[in-house]
Design a protein around this motif. Sequence first.
Motif, PDB file in Angstrom:
ATOM      1  N   GLU A  30      36.877  35.212  57.010  1.00 53.39           N
ATOM      2  CA  GLU A  30      36.680  35.877  55.723  1.00 53.39           C
ATOM      3  C   GLU A  30      37.132  37.324  55.813  1.00 53.39           C
ATOM      4  O   GLU A  30      37.425  37.833  56.893  1.00 53.39           O
ATOM      5  N   LYS A  31      37.185  37.996  54.651  1.00 55.70           N
ATOM      6  CA  LYS A  31      37.469  39.425  54.648  1.00 55.70           C
ATOM      7  C   LYS A  31      36.921  40.075  53.388  1.00 55.70           C
ATOM      8  O   LYS A  31      36.680  39.407  52.372  1.00 55.70           O
ATOM      9  N   ILE A  32      36.700  41.382  53.478  1.00 52.92           N
ATOM     10  CA  ILE A  32      36.274  42.153  52.318  1.00 52.92           C
ATOM     11  C   ILE A  32      37.491  42.316  51.420  1.00 52.92           C
ATOM     12  O   ILE A  32      38.570  42.672  51.894  1.00 52.92           O
ATOM     13  N   ALA A  33      37.340  42.072  50.117  1.00 53.33           N
ATOM     14  CA  ALA A  33      38.511  42.114  49.234  1.00 53.33           C
ATOM     15  C   ALA A  33      38.143  42.526  47.818  1.00 53.33           C
ATOM     16  O   ALA A  33      37.030  42.273  47.358  1.00 53.33           O
ATOM     17  N   TYR A  34      39.112  43.177  47.152  1.00 55.50           N
ATOM     18  CA  TYR A  34      38.981  43.484  45.726  1.00 55.50           C
ATOM     19  C   TYR A  34      39.203  42.220  44.917  1.00 55.50           C
ATOM     20  O   TYR A  34      39.770  41.240  45.412  1.00 55.50           O
ATOM     21  N   GLY A  35      38.841  42.269  43.637  1.00 52.66           N
ATOM     22  CA  GLY A  35      39.025  41.131  42.748  1.00 52.66           C
ATOM     23  C   GLY A  35      40.293  41.203  41.920  1.00 52.66           C
ATOM     24  O   GLY A  35      41.295  41.820  42.320  1.00 52.66           O
ATOM     25  N   ILE A  36      40.253  40.609  40.742  1.00 48.52           N
ATOM     26  CA  ILE A  36      41.417  40.451  39.863  1.00 48.52           C
ATOM     27  C   ILE A  36      41.839  41.793  39.265  1.00 48.52           C
ATOM     28  O   ILE A  36      41.039  42.492  38.652  1.00 48.52           O
ATOM     29  N   HIS A  76      44.043  34.618  42.461  1.00 47.97           N
ATOM     30  CA  HIS A  76      43.060  35.451  43.172  1.00 47.97           C
ATOM     31  C   HIS A  76      41.959  34.588  43.782  1.00 47.97           C
ATOM     32  O   HIS A  76      40.794  34.963  43.804  1.00 47.97           O
ATOM     33  N   LYS A  77      42.348  33.437  44.299  1.00 43.89           N
ATOM     34  CA  LYS A  77      41.346  32.511  44.826  1.00 43.89           C
ATOM     35  C   LYS A  77      40.634  33.045  46.068  1.00 43.89           C
ATOM     36  O   LYS A  77      39.548  32.577  46.409  1.00 43.89           O
ATOM     37  N   LYS A  78      41.226  34.046  46.726  1.00 42.98           N
ATOM     38  CA  LYS A  78      40.583  34.613  47.916  1.00 42.98           C
ATOM     39  C   LYS A  78      39.274  35.331  47.566  1.00 42.98           C
ATOM     40  O   LYS A  78      38.436  35.550  48.446  1.00 42.98           O
ATOM     41  N   SER A 103      24.283  30.100  41.599  1.00 44.85           N
ATOM     42  CA  SER A 103      24.641  29.792  40.214  1.00 44.85           C
ATOM     43  C   SER A 103      26.022  30.348  39.860  1.00 44.85           C
ATOM     44  O   SER A 103      26.632  29.933  38.870  1.00 44.85           O
ATOM     45  N   LEU A 104      26.519  31.290  40.657  1.00 40.26           N
ATOM     46  CA  LEU A 104      27.813  31.921  40.381  1.00 40.26           C
ATOM     47  C   LEU A 104      28.924  31.406  41.301  1.00 40.26           C
ATOM     48  O   LEU A 104      29.998  31.997  41.376  1.00 40.26           O
ATOM     49  N   GLN A 105      28.657  30.312  41.977  1.00 38.41           N
ATOM     50  CA  GLN A 105      29.680  29.720  42.842  1.00 38.41           C
ATOM     51  C   GLN A 105      30.929  29.392  42.038  1.00 38.41           C
ATOM     52  O   GLN A 105      30.840  28.860  40.936  1.00 38.41           O
ATOM     53  N   ASN A 106      32.101  29.770  42.576  1.00 38.39           N
ATOM     54  CA  ASN A 106      33.427  29.567  41.973  1.00 38.39           C
ATOM     55  C   ASN A 106      33.758  30.563  40.861  1.00 38.39           C
ATOM     56  O   ASN A 106      34.836  30.490  40.270  1.00 38.39           O
ATOM     57  N   ALA A 107      32.848  31.498  40.561  1.00 38.48           N
ATOM     58  CA  ALA A 107      33.211  32.598  39.663  1.00 38.48           C
ATOM     59  C   ALA A 107      34.113  33.546  40.443  1.00 38.48           C
ATOM     60  O   ALA A 107      34.304  33.395  41.662  1.00 38.48           O
ATOM     61  N   ASN A 108      34.676  34.542  39.766  1.00 42.11           N
ATOM     62  CA  ASN A 108      35.541  35.502  40.446  1.00 42.11           C
ATOM     63  C   ASN A 108      35.073  36.918  40.092  1.00 42.11           C
ATOM     64  O   ASN A 108      34.100  37.087  39.353  1.00 42.11           O
ATOM     65  N   ILE A 109      35.757  37.922  40.611  1.00 47.13           N
ATOM     66  CA  ILE A 109      35.377  39.316  40.378  1.00 47.13           C
ATOM     67  C   ILE A 109      36.592  40.116  39.920  1.00 47.13           C
ATOM     68  O   ILE A 109      37.735  39.676  40.068  1.00 47.13           O
ATOM     69  N   VAL A 110      36.342  41.305  39.387  1.00 45.32           N
ATOM     70  CA  VAL A 110      37.427  42.171  38.932  1.00 45.32           C
ATOM     71  C   VAL A 110      37.778  43.185  40.011  1.00 45.32           C
ATOM     72  O   VAL A 110      37.064  43.349  41.003  1.00 45.32           O
ATOM     73  N   ARG A 111      38.872  43.908  39.772  1.00 40.15           N
ATOM     74  CA  ARG A 111      39.391  44.872  40.749  1.00 40.15           C
ATOM     75  C   ARG A 111      38.402  45.995  41.059  1.00 40.15           C
ATOM     76  O   ARG A 111      38.414  46.562  42.149  1.00 40.15           O
ATOM     77  N   ALA A 112      37.523  46.319  40.142  1.00 36.44           N
ATOM     78  CA  ALA A 112      36.579  47.425  40.342  1.00 36.44           C
ATOM     79  C   ALA A 112      35.431  47.062  41.275  1.00 36.44           C
ATOM     80  O   ALA A 112      34.565  47.889  41.545  1.00 36.44           O
ATOM     81  N   THR A 113      35.421  45.831  41.764  1.00 36.24           N
ATOM     82  CA  THR A 113      34.369  45.405  42.684  1.00 36.24           C
ATOM     83  C   THR A 113      34.980  44.858  43.971  1.00 36.24           C
ATOM     84  O   THR A 113      36.131  44.420  43.992  1.00 36.24           O
TER      85      THR A 113
END
Length: 209
Positions: A30-36, A76-78, A103-113
């Motif tokens: 795994e790695k720490i990553a920004y979102g969409i 952005h599946k990573k 409950s948030l499994q398979n959701a994604n995040i934005v670039r600000a997170t």
Amino acid sequence: SVFLEVFGDPVRNERGWEVVELVSLIPKNEKIAYGIVQPGKEDPYGTPIIRVKDFHNMEIDSSNLKRVSPKVDEKHKKTRLKGDEILIACVGSIGKVAIVDKSLQNANIVRATARIPANKSHIDRTFLAYYLSSKFVQDYFIKTTRTVSQPTLNIKQIKETPILLPPLPLQTRFAAMVANIEAQRRLAERQLEAAEAVFGGVLQGTFEG
């Protein structure tokens, strides 16, 4: 106060706990990553995405999540969530932390997170989340934030965050204490809402009467 009672002051570290960089607590695959970066037009039937504004009391308020098209999500599946991560705000409310649940499994995040997966055999997720929210770490984030155009916390800075690493059983004990306190807080909030509703009804009946 509970954190200080159990672990002591992170700055002085008078109990001599090991201190490691956050990146060393991330699973190898795994790695720490920004979102969409560019979510595009909202798709009401698409993938939910989490923004900083959805962070509330160390949790995610899923009542008003926006959605992106499957095509954008696929790129952005990573950063798709597994439901056991910690999120950190990197733009805007820098350093704000939230814990993701199943409950948030398979959701994604934005670039600000930024998505932070934690190695469960090394660190308790609740302990890590509250540690990242501590004044010690928040001061570190403020000190290292880039301010070229807009204040931004980057991945390198997050990776290098110094983390106090007490024994895992002690971290787990702290997490249980937090869960108990949070349960009491939620109960108090529900009781307050019920009391306000009763008061509103009595007030309305008084004036109508």
